[in-house]
Write an enzyme that holds these catalytic residues in place. Structure first.
Site, PDB file in Angstrom:
ATOM      1  N   HIS A 139       0.496 -11.840   2.123  1.00  0.00           N
ATOM      2  CA  HIS A 139      -0.621 -10.971   1.407  1.00  0.00           C
ATOM      3  C   HIS A 139      -1.555 -11.809   0.444  1.00  0.00           C
ATOM      4  O   HIS A 139      -2.722 -11.497   0.123  1.00  0.00           O
ATOM      5  CB  HIS A 139      -0.121  -9.834   0.515  1.00  0.00           C
ATOM      6  CG  HIS A 139      -1.136  -8.739   0.420  1.00  0.00           C
ATOM      7  ND1 HIS A 139      -0.667  -7.451   0.420  1.00  0.00           N
ATOM      8  CD2 HIS A 139      -2.416  -8.621   0.380  1.00  0.00           C
ATOM      9  CE1 HIS A 139      -1.690  -6.657   0.342  1.00  0.00           C
ATOM     10  NE2 HIS A 139      -2.752  -7.266   0.144  1.00  0.00           N
ATOM     11  N   ASN A 158     -19.249   4.669   9.440  1.00  0.00           N
ATOM     12  CA  ASN A 158     -18.979   3.179   9.241  1.00  0.00           C
ATOM     13  C   ASN A 158     -18.449   2.722  10.825  1.00  0.00           C
ATOM     14  O   ASN A 158     -18.663   1.225  11.032  1.00  0.00           O
ATOM     15  CB  ASN A 158     -17.542   3.022   8.593  1.00  0.00           C
ATOM     16  CG  ASN A 158     -17.557   3.145   7.059  1.00  0.00           C
ATOM     17  OD1 ASN A 158     -18.971   3.206   6.630  1.00  0.00           O
ATOM     18  ND2 ASN A 158     -16.731   3.652   6.351  1.00  0.00           N
ATOM     19  N   LEU A 184     -17.449  -3.050   2.051  1.00  0.00           N
ATOM     20  CA  LEU A 184     -18.485  -2.177   1.526  1.00  0.00           C
ATOM     21  C   LEU A 184     -18.634  -2.180  -0.065  1.00  0.00           C
ATOM     22  O   LEU A 184     -18.995  -1.452  -0.866  1.00  0.00           O
ATOM     23  CB  LEU A 184     -18.359  -0.821   1.992  1.00  0.00           C
ATOM     24  CG  LEU A 184     -18.009  -0.506   3.285  1.00  0.00           C
ATOM     25  CD1 LEU A 184     -17.516   0.933   3.453  1.00  0.00           C
ATOM     26  CD2 LEU A 184     -18.996  -0.731   4.243  1.00  0.00           C
ATOM     27  N   TYR A 239       0.779  -1.333  -0.068  1.00  0.00           N
ATOM     28  CA  TYR A 239       0.285  -0.183   0.032  1.00  0.00           C
ATOM     29  C   TYR A 239       0.721   1.083   0.120  1.00  0.00           C
ATOM     30  O   TYR A 239       0.158   2.349  -0.316  1.00  0.00           O
ATOM     31  CB  TYR A 239      -0.769   0.052   1.301  1.00  0.00           C
ATOM     32  CG  TYR A 239      -1.788  -0.978   1.614  1.00  0.00           C
ATOM     33  CD1 TYR A 239      -2.200  -2.059   0.399  1.00  0.00           C
ATOM     34  CD2 TYR A 239      -2.388  -1.225   2.480  1.00  0.00           C
ATOM     35  CE1 TYR A 239      -3.170  -3.050   0.441  1.00  0.00           C
ATOM     36  CE2 TYR A 239      -3.303  -2.285   2.673  1.00  0.00           C
ATOM     37  CZ  TYR A 239      -3.612  -3.252   1.756  1.00  0.00           C
ATOM     38  OH  TYR A 239      -4.619  -4.157   2.025  1.00  0.00           O
TER      39      TYR A 239
END
Length: 282
Positions: free
Chosen positions: A112, A248, A198, A54
């Site tokens: 990952h 959230n 989501l 990331y």
């Protein structure tokens, strides 16, 4: 589910505690990661999910240090990327992630994805176990492993390799439920984490979500986070918008009924992210 809050935790097989909701920073630009992570911590989140790939580990961890919270109150995750599979590469990647975070230790380190073949996967696990024994990592886990990869790793651990799979992280939501994998993990008391809970906001206008949203006076996003919680998963919602970061997290004052949950049992398999579970054949 009674009495859960944003700071509630589940116990991992390693003996450590993991908060029931995490704050995800996937695709969050580095230049905003520190600000939004700090906001999440201010709003009560105590679980931050980052990854080397990331490119925002340093910024995520900086927010943790600046939050004023004791390190022991915050659960921080990173991941060994697919490009660093195998013992030597993984060992270096782990060292780099530990250094980038500069938090004293990483609470959870995941592989990952299962790419690279058996030797690379098991070598990566060996590097993780060594880092755990050295106190650099507290708990170990995997992400995006298919059942054959999980069973391969389980056999390796049982052969004396050490370590425990404490967490399995996957894209999970009503349109990508992965019930078979979740069942495999739960049978072994492994915590299931749900990334992209989501659905990257691609399903918010679905009639089933709209109906539940109207019924409960909650947003579609809140319905989806609540669905994850009631499945026993640890959802990892992400946002760079302060109001949505708060939204959230406001999922502990209502419950979906059995009928509501049944309405979200959909006959569909439509991941919105990459899908190593299906794509990794070796």
């Amino acid at each position: 589910m009674a009495g859960l809050t944003l700071q509630s935790t589940y116990k991992l097989l390693s003996g450590f505690e993991i908060p029931v909701v995490g704050f995800g920073v996937y695709q969050t630009p580095a230049d905003v990661t520190e600000r939004v992570t700090l906001k999440a911590l201010e709003l009560g989140y105590r679980h931050v999910d980052s990854a080397k790939v990331y490119r925002n580990e340093k910024e995520s961890a900086a927010a943790i240090r600046k939050s004023g919270l004791d390190r022991s109150q915050i659960f921080y995750t990173s991941k060994v990327p697919s490009s660093c599979m195998g013992y030597e590469k993984a060992k270096q990647a782990i060292e780099e992630s530990v250094a980038a975070a500069d938090l004293g230790y990483i609470d959870l380190m995941l592989i990952h994805a299962p790419y690279g073949g058996k030797e690379a996967r098991l070598g990566t696990w060996r590097a993780l176990v060594e880092a755990q024994k050295a106190g650099k990592i507290r708990s170990l886990g995997v992400s995006n492993f298919a059942i054959q990869h999980l069973e391969e790793l389980e056999a390796y651990i049982q052969s004396g390799a050490g370590g425990q799979i404490t967490v399995g992280q996957y894209e999970i939501h009503p349109w990508c439920p992965r019930e078979d994998i979740a069942e495999w993990l739960k049978k072994r008391n492994i915590i299931v984490e749900a990334y992209s809970p989501l659905v990257q906001a691609t399903r918010m206008k679905e009639p089933v979500l709209q109906k539940l949203s109207e019924k409960h006076g909650k947003t579609p996003a809140q319905i989806l986070v609540r669905w994850s919680l009631q499945k026993g998963y640890v959802p990892l919602p992400k946002s760079v918008t302060d109001s949505r970061i708060l939204e959230n997290s406001q999922v502990f004052d209502f419950a979906l009924s059995e009928e509501d949950m049944a309405s979200l049992k959909l006959n569909e398999y439509a991941p919105v992210c990459w899908d190593p579970v299906r794509d990794c054949k070796i």
